[in-house]
Motif scaffolding. Structure first.
Motif, PDB file in Angstrom:
ATOM      1  N   PHE A   1       0.869  -1.184   0.000  1.00  0.00           N
ATOM      2  CA  PHE A   1       0.000   0.000   0.000  1.00  0.00           C
ATOM      3  C   PHE A   1       0.896   1.220   0.000  1.00  0.00           C
ATOM      4  O   PHE A   1       1.695   1.388   0.912  1.00  0.00           O
ATOM      5  CB  PHE A   1      -0.894   0.037   1.238  1.00  0.00           C
TER       6      PHE A   1
ATOM      7  N   LYS B   1       4.491   0.674   0.670  1.00  0.00           N
ATOM      8  CA  LYS B   1       4.845  -0.066   1.883  1.00  0.00           C
ATOM      9  C   LYS B   1       4.372  -1.515   1.737  1.00  0.00           C
ATOM     10  O   LYS B   1       3.180  -1.770   1.567  1.00  0.00           O
ATOM     11  CB  LYS B   1       4.177   0.602   3.082  1.00  0.00           C
TER      12      LYS B   1
ATOM     13  N   VAL C   1       3.089  -4.902   2.621  1.00  0.00           N
ATOM     14  CA  VAL C   1       2.257  -5.351   3.731  1.00  0.00           C
ATOM     15  C   VAL C   1       2.216  -6.879   3.766  1.00  0.00           C
ATOM     16  O   VAL C   1       2.190  -7.497   4.823  1.00  0.00           O
ATOM     17  CB  VAL C   1       0.834  -4.762   3.589  1.00  0.00           C
TER      18      VAL C   1
ATOM     19  N   PRO D   1       1.258 -10.466  14.922  1.00  0.00           N
ATOM     20  CA  PRO D   1       0.861  -9.238  15.613  1.00  0.00           C
ATOM     21  C   PRO D   1      -0.034  -8.369  14.731  1.00  0.00           C
ATOM     22  O   PRO D   1      -0.134  -8.595  13.524  1.00  0.00           O
ATOM     23  CB  PRO D   1       2.189  -8.536  15.894  1.00  0.00           C
ATOM     24  N   ASN D   2      -0.650  -7.372  15.344  1.00  0.00           N
ATOM     25  CA  ASN D   2      -1.494  -6.439  14.577  1.00  0.00           C
ATOM     26  C   ASN D   2      -0.672  -5.757  13.493  1.00  0.00           C
ATOM     27  O   ASN D   2       0.473  -5.405  13.714  1.00  0.00           O
ATOM     28  CB  ASN D   2      -2.065  -5.362  15.497  1.00  0.00           C
ATOM     29  N   GLY D   3      -1.270  -5.599  12.358  1.00  0.00           N
ATOM     30  CA  GLY D   3      -0.596  -4.889  11.269  1.00  0.00           C
ATOM     31  C   GLY D   3       0.385  -5.753  10.512  1.00  0.00           C
ATOM     32  O   GLY D   3       1.202  -5.249   9.748  1.00  0.00           O
ATOM     33  N   SER D   4       0.325  -7.087  10.702  1.00  0.00           N
ATOM     34  CA  SER D   4       1.304  -7.919  10.001  1.00  0.00           C
ATOM     35  C   SER D   4       0.785  -8.409   8.653  1.00  0.00           C
ATOM     36  O   SER D   4       1.478  -9.122   7.951  1.00  0.00           O
ATOM     37  CB  SER D   4       1.734  -9.084  10.890  1.00  0.00           C
ATOM     38  N   GLY D   5      -0.434  -8.033   8.301  1.00  0.00           N
ATOM     39  CA  GLY D   5      -0.907  -8.352   6.956  1.00  0.00           C
ATOM     40  C   GLY D   5      -1.877  -9.511   6.874  1.00  0.00           C
ATOM     41  O   GLY D   5      -2.193  -9.979   5.784  1.00  0.00           O
ATOM     42  N   LYS D   6      -2.386  -9.964   8.021  1.00  0.00           N
ATOM     43  CA  LYS D   6      -3.333 -11.087   8.001  1.00  0.00           C
ATOM     44  C   LYS D   6      -4.607 -10.719   7.250  1.00  0.00           C
ATOM     45  O   LYS D   6      -5.051 -11.438   6.351  1.00  0.00           O
ATOM     46  CB  LYS D   6      -3.694 -11.509   9.436  1.00  0.00           C
ATOM     47  N   THR D   7      -5.172  -9.585   7.633  1.00  0.00           N
ATOM     48  CA  THR D   7      -6.408  -9.152   6.973  1.00  0.00           C
ATOM     49  C   THR D   7      -6.177  -8.937   5.481  1.00  0.00           C
ATOM     50  O   THR D   7      -6.978  -9.356   4.643  1.00  0.00           O
ATOM     51  CB  THR D   7      -6.921  -7.858   7.631  1.00  0.00           C
ATOM     52  N   THR D   8      -5.072  -8.295   5.159  1.00  0.00           N
ATOM     53  CA  THR D   8      -4.758  -8.030   3.750  1.00  0.00           C
ATOM     54  C   THR D   8      -4.678  -9.336   2.962  1.00  0.00           C
ATOM     55  O   THR D   8      -5.214  -9.447   1.857  1.00  0.00           O
ATOM     56  CB  THR D   8      -3.425  -7.263   3.655  1.00  0.00           C
TER      57      THR D   8
HETATM   58  N1  LIG Z   1      -6.438  -0.273   2.294  1.00  0.00           N
HETATM   59  C1  LIG Z   1      -5.274  -0.009   2.878  1.00  0.00           C
HETATM   60  N2  LIG Z   1      -4.565   1.077   2.504  1.00  0.00           N
HETATM   61  C2  LIG Z   1      -3.377   1.363   3.077  1.00  0.00           C
HETATM   62  N3  LIG Z   1      -2.797   0.628   4.028  1.00  0.00           N
HETATM   63  C3  LIG Z   1      -3.448  -0.464   4.455  1.00  0.00           C
HETATM   64  C4  LIG Z   1      -4.719  -0.849   3.901  1.00  0.00           C
HETATM   65  N4  LIG Z   1      -5.117  -1.976   4.505  1.00  0.00           N
HETATM   66  C5  LIG Z   1      -4.155  -2.295   5.391  1.00  0.00           C
HETATM   67  N5  LIG Z   1      -3.153  -1.400   5.369  1.00  0.00           N
HETATM   68  C6  LIG Z   1      -1.921  -1.450   6.169  1.00  0.00           C
HETATM   69  O1  LIG Z   1      -1.363  -2.711   5.986  1.00  0.00           O
HETATM   70  C7  LIG Z   1      -0.792  -3.192   7.203  1.00  0.00           C
HETATM   71  C8  LIG Z   1      -1.335  -4.575   7.490  1.00  0.00           C
HETATM   72  O2  LIG Z   1      -2.686  -4.464   7.862  1.00  0.00           O
HETATM   73  P1  LIG Z   1      -3.617  -5.716   8.120  1.00  0.00           P
HETATM   74  O3  LIG Z   1      -3.572  -6.578   6.909  1.00  0.00           O
HETATM   75  O4  LIG Z   1      -4.912  -5.199   8.539  1.00  0.00           O
HETATM   76  O5  LIG Z   1      -2.895  -6.447   9.303  1.00  0.00           O
HETATM   77  P2  LIG Z   1      -3.499  -7.432  10.406  1.00  0.00           P
HETATM   78  O6  LIG Z   1      -4.821  -7.897   9.937  1.00  0.00           O
HETATM   79  O7  LIG Z   1      -2.496  -8.502  10.516  1.00  0.00           O
HETATM   80  O8  LIG Z   1      -3.597  -6.650  11.671  1.00  0.00           O
HETATM   81  C9  LIG Z   1      -1.109  -2.182   8.273  1.00  0.00           C
HETATM   82  O9  LIG Z   1       0.041  -1.419   8.506  1.00  0.00           O
HETATM   83  C10 LIG Z   1      -2.192  -1.347   7.652  1.00  0.00           C
HETATM   84  O10 LIG Z   1      -2.080  -0.032   8.090  1.00  0.00           O
END
Ligand SMILES: Nc1ncnc2c1ncn2[C@@H]1O[C@H](COP(=O)(O)OP(=O)(O)O)[C@@H](O)[C@H]1O
Ligand SMILES: [Mg+2]
Lengths: 381, 313
Positions: free
Chosen positions: B17, B20, B22, B41-48
């Motif tokens: 993103f 950066k 992710v 940990p939070n922000g490690s890219g699981k959701t992504t």
């Molecule tokens: N749509 C987006 N645009 C910009 N940055 C994003 C977006 N979605 C997630 N991020 C960034 O990507 C990183 C990983 O996020 P995320 O996948 O939510 O991690 P997790 O689910 O492991 O906590 C975070 O630093 C978040 O800020």
């Protein structure tokens, strides 16, 4: 999976329509807006329009005491449009009364008015009007000219009858101050329909998709097989119906309360209104794909609404605007819709007469929907 | 469908993103009927990563197959066969429980919609709440509704993003029972979580840190791969003991667990050497224990943050 290949699914589309109706019913603010705006606008605009103003305070500045000037003053009283509240003896005093708003009109009868009239010199009679509010003065002004003629008709007999044959025995100069152009009530009420539709539909649709993004429900929706076209049309249809309800309401009120004539074909008007409604919804949807949150969506809607209403000829006469402003005004669907509504309702226009105003709306709709559909992201990026 | 193929098979998937990274060249396989835990940990890219699997985000690089369909080109086919539960509640709060389910059933064009919705309400014990607006449900019931809504179309693969975050232990237990019941019917699940006990319930786990996959496998494999040996110590003043232990060479990490310390090392010789004087101190009770996933993940993280590579990854 054969189902995956179906491009437009009526079932999914209908699911979105149903859901949108359910949410519309639950969302009190939106519901209030859809109902409230037309009612409020009709009441606000309608009040000024409906109260066909009579007994308007009028000052007389008379330098002539002849029979004809007395006749004219009496006729003004009788017409019930004017109420003579003051006699003034100087022009500056008369102007002062208009400036502070004590009177709406000043009738200025020049010296020797009666004598010069008899000699056939066509003396001038000056009626100065505070036309800040055109709805307040336009009727009285229109009445004035005929009123003076008929007032004198009885006296211009016998040896004076030759004066009747001339174009007019006297010259009436009407001088509306502050607002040279005067819209009439028939202009405003039909115009209101376009304004209400623009105002509510753009905002509501702009909010409809932005809300899904903001609340996170878009994430769920996008993970399903639903397609952009289904979502967009599913969201548009309910508001088209809302648009028609608003139109119906305004038409009924216009006809039965404000007695706006309906010269043309109502079915034609309703049919072509679909194009206008769709154009507004297209704009709303496009905004919703651009806005990051609901506040931005409302702001964008406002940015669209303001020039629409100012440059369309609703607030100010279109031909009175500079050419560049007219050019911009031509872009907005409201401009063309106003002409269509006025044309159909007041002039009894048919399809051929309104066609030149249809295609600009169609082009606008096409562009807005294309941008909207292109920008409707199937992803969360 | 070919039963032995993995339901998810991705190679070198990346996503950035605004420059950066992710998710960094992630490769992962999930087998049919498997519960795969996704930690980090939070922000490690699981959701992504989960979003890329269900077509919500387009990967920047890499390739993959999900349920036999190409992840990059056949997203539509995939969407019909997965159930995705977003990290945040993403159903309509202003619709009732039943209306939400009915909407989703229509979206998936389910034939016998009424029956399916009724069955689902019953199976998920949602009947008492059927008429209630979803926004007024408590966290546990919202999560249950979300799960119910992604089960309606009988997906083969569930992608659940922190489904039990903020849910009470009893509801979590119920949730896992549901998941087990589903996997016995052949459904696979990829579940991201922060809870170690949940990680241990998974058939296999992957640990992600800031875009990088640090380790993956069954819990036993992950523990074995880490090579960690763990002792627990308890007694008075363990805070002080913890500080002293951290100074010792060969001791990789000291993690407090309530009144005990978990002390880990990799190199058996040096670790034993360093511990000997402490074990000799009779004021503490020492015991060799099995290494758990938590110790492994803490060690992976500190290794990453410390930046020194031990060559085992
Ligand atoms: N749509 C987006 N645009 C910009 N940055 C994003 C977006 N979605 C997630 N991020 C960034 O990507 C990183 C990983 O996020 P995320 O996948 O939510 O991690 P997790 O689910 O492991 O906590 C975070 O630093 C978040 O800020
Ligand atoms: Mg997350």
């Amino acid at each position: 999976m054969a189902t995956a290949k179906i491009r437009f699914s009526p079932c999914r589309f209908w699911a979105v329509v149903r859901k949108e109706f359910l949410q519309m019913r639950r969302d009190r603010v939106t519901f209030a807006m859809m109902l409230g705006i037309p009612v409020l606008q009709m009441v606000l605009f309608g009040y000024a329009i409906n109260a066909d103003p009579r007994h308007l305070p009028t000052a007389v500045l008379s330098a002539d005491n002849g029979v004809f000037s007395r006749r004219i003053v009496a006729a003004m009283q009788n017409s019930s449009y004017f109420q003579l509240t003051r006699n003034v003896d100087s022009e500056s005093a008369a102007n002062r009364l208009i400036e502070i708003g004590d009177v709406q009109f000043v009738l200025n009868i020049p010296e020797q008015f009666s004598r010069r009239l008899m000699r056939g010199e066509r003396p001038a009679l000056l009626l100065t009007a505070d036309a800040t509010d055109p709805a307040a003065t336009s009727h009285a002004l229109a009445a004035f000219k005929t009123l003076t003629e008929s007032a004198l008709a009885g006296d211009l007999k016998g040896p004076l009858s030759h004066l009747q044959l001339t174009a007019a025995p006297l010259e009436v100069i009407v001088h509306p101050q502050f607002n040279p152009e005067a819209n009439t009530r028939y202009n405003i009420v039909p115009g209101l329909m376009g304004v209400v539709l623009t105002m509510t539909l753009v905002i509501i649709t702009a909010l409809a998709i932005t809300r899904e993004r903001e609340r996170g429900t878009m994430e769920n929706l996008l993970s399903t097989p639903v397609r952009p076209l289904e979502v967009m049309f599913g969201k548009i249809i309910p508001y088209i119906i809302v648009g028609y309800l608003q139109m119906g309401f305004i038409l009924l009120v216009s006809h039965f309360i404000f007695e706006v004539p309906m010269a043309g074909n109502l079915a034609l008007l309703l049919a072509v209104s679909l194009l206008f409604i769709a154009a507004n919804l297209g704009v709303g949807l496009t905004f919703s794909t651009l806005a990051r949150n609901q506040l931005q969506a409302v702001q964008m809607a406002f940015f669209f609404f303001l020039p629409s209403i100012l440059l369309s000829g609703f607030m100010f006469p279109f031909r009175g605007m500079p050419l560049w402003a007219q050019r911009i005004g031509e872009v907005f669907p409201l401009t063309h819709y106003l002409r269509i509504v006025r044309g159909v309702l007041l002039k009894g226009n048919g399809l051929t007469e309104i066609a030149p105003n249809l295609w600009p709306i169609a082009i606008f709709l096409f562009v807005a929907l294309s941008i909207g559909l292109k920008r409707f992201r199937r992803t969360l990026e | 469908m070919i039963k032995h193929l993995p339901v998810i098979d991705v190679q070198n998937i990346s996503k950035a993103f605004a420059g950066k990274t992710v998710v960094n060249k992630l490769s992962l396989q999930v087998r049919r009927g498997e519960i795969y835990g996704f930690l980090g940990p939070n922000g490690s890219g699981k959701t992504t990563f989960l979003r890329m699997l269900c077509g919500l985000l387009q990967p920047d690089a890499g390739s993959g197959v999900c349920l036999g369909h190409n992840l990059l080109t056949e997203v539509d086919q995939i969407k019909h066969r997965i159930g995705y539960m977003a990290q945040n509640f993403s159903l309509y709060e202003d619709l009732s429980v039943r209306e939400n389910l009915d909407f989703m059933a229509r979206i998936y064009a389910i034939k016998s919609r009424r029956e399916v919705v009724a069955q689902t309400l019953e199976r998920m014990e949602l009947i008492p709440f059927a008429g209630q607006l979803a926004g007024t449900l408590s966290g546990g019931w919202k999560q249950r509704l979300a799960l119910a809504s992604c089960l309606l179309h009988e997906p083969e693969l569930l992608l659940l993003d922190e489904p039990t975050a903020g849910v009470d232990p009893a509801a979590r237990r119920d949730f896992w029972e549901q998941i087990y019941a589903l996997t016995t019917q052949g459904i696979s699940a990829l579940i991201s979580t922060h809870y170690m006990d949940e990680a241990e319930r998974c058939h296999r786990v992957a640990y992600l840190a800031y875009g990088d996959l640090l380790t993956s496998g069954t819990a036993a494999e992950v523990i074995k791969k880490s090579g960690l040996i763990t002792w627990s110590a308890s007694g008075p003043g363990i805070q002080d003991l913890s500080e002293r232990l951290k100074q010792q060479p060969g001791i990789k990490q000291v993690i407090p667990f309530g009144n005990t310390l978990h002390v880990c090392g990799t190199d058996g010789e040096r670790f034993a050497e360093s511990l000997r004087p402490f074990i000799a101190d009779s004021s503490y009770r020492w015991e060799k224990i099995e290494t758990g996933l938590e110790e492994v993940f803490v060690s992976l993280m500190s290794k990453r943050e410390g930046g020194h590579s031990d060559g085992d990854s």
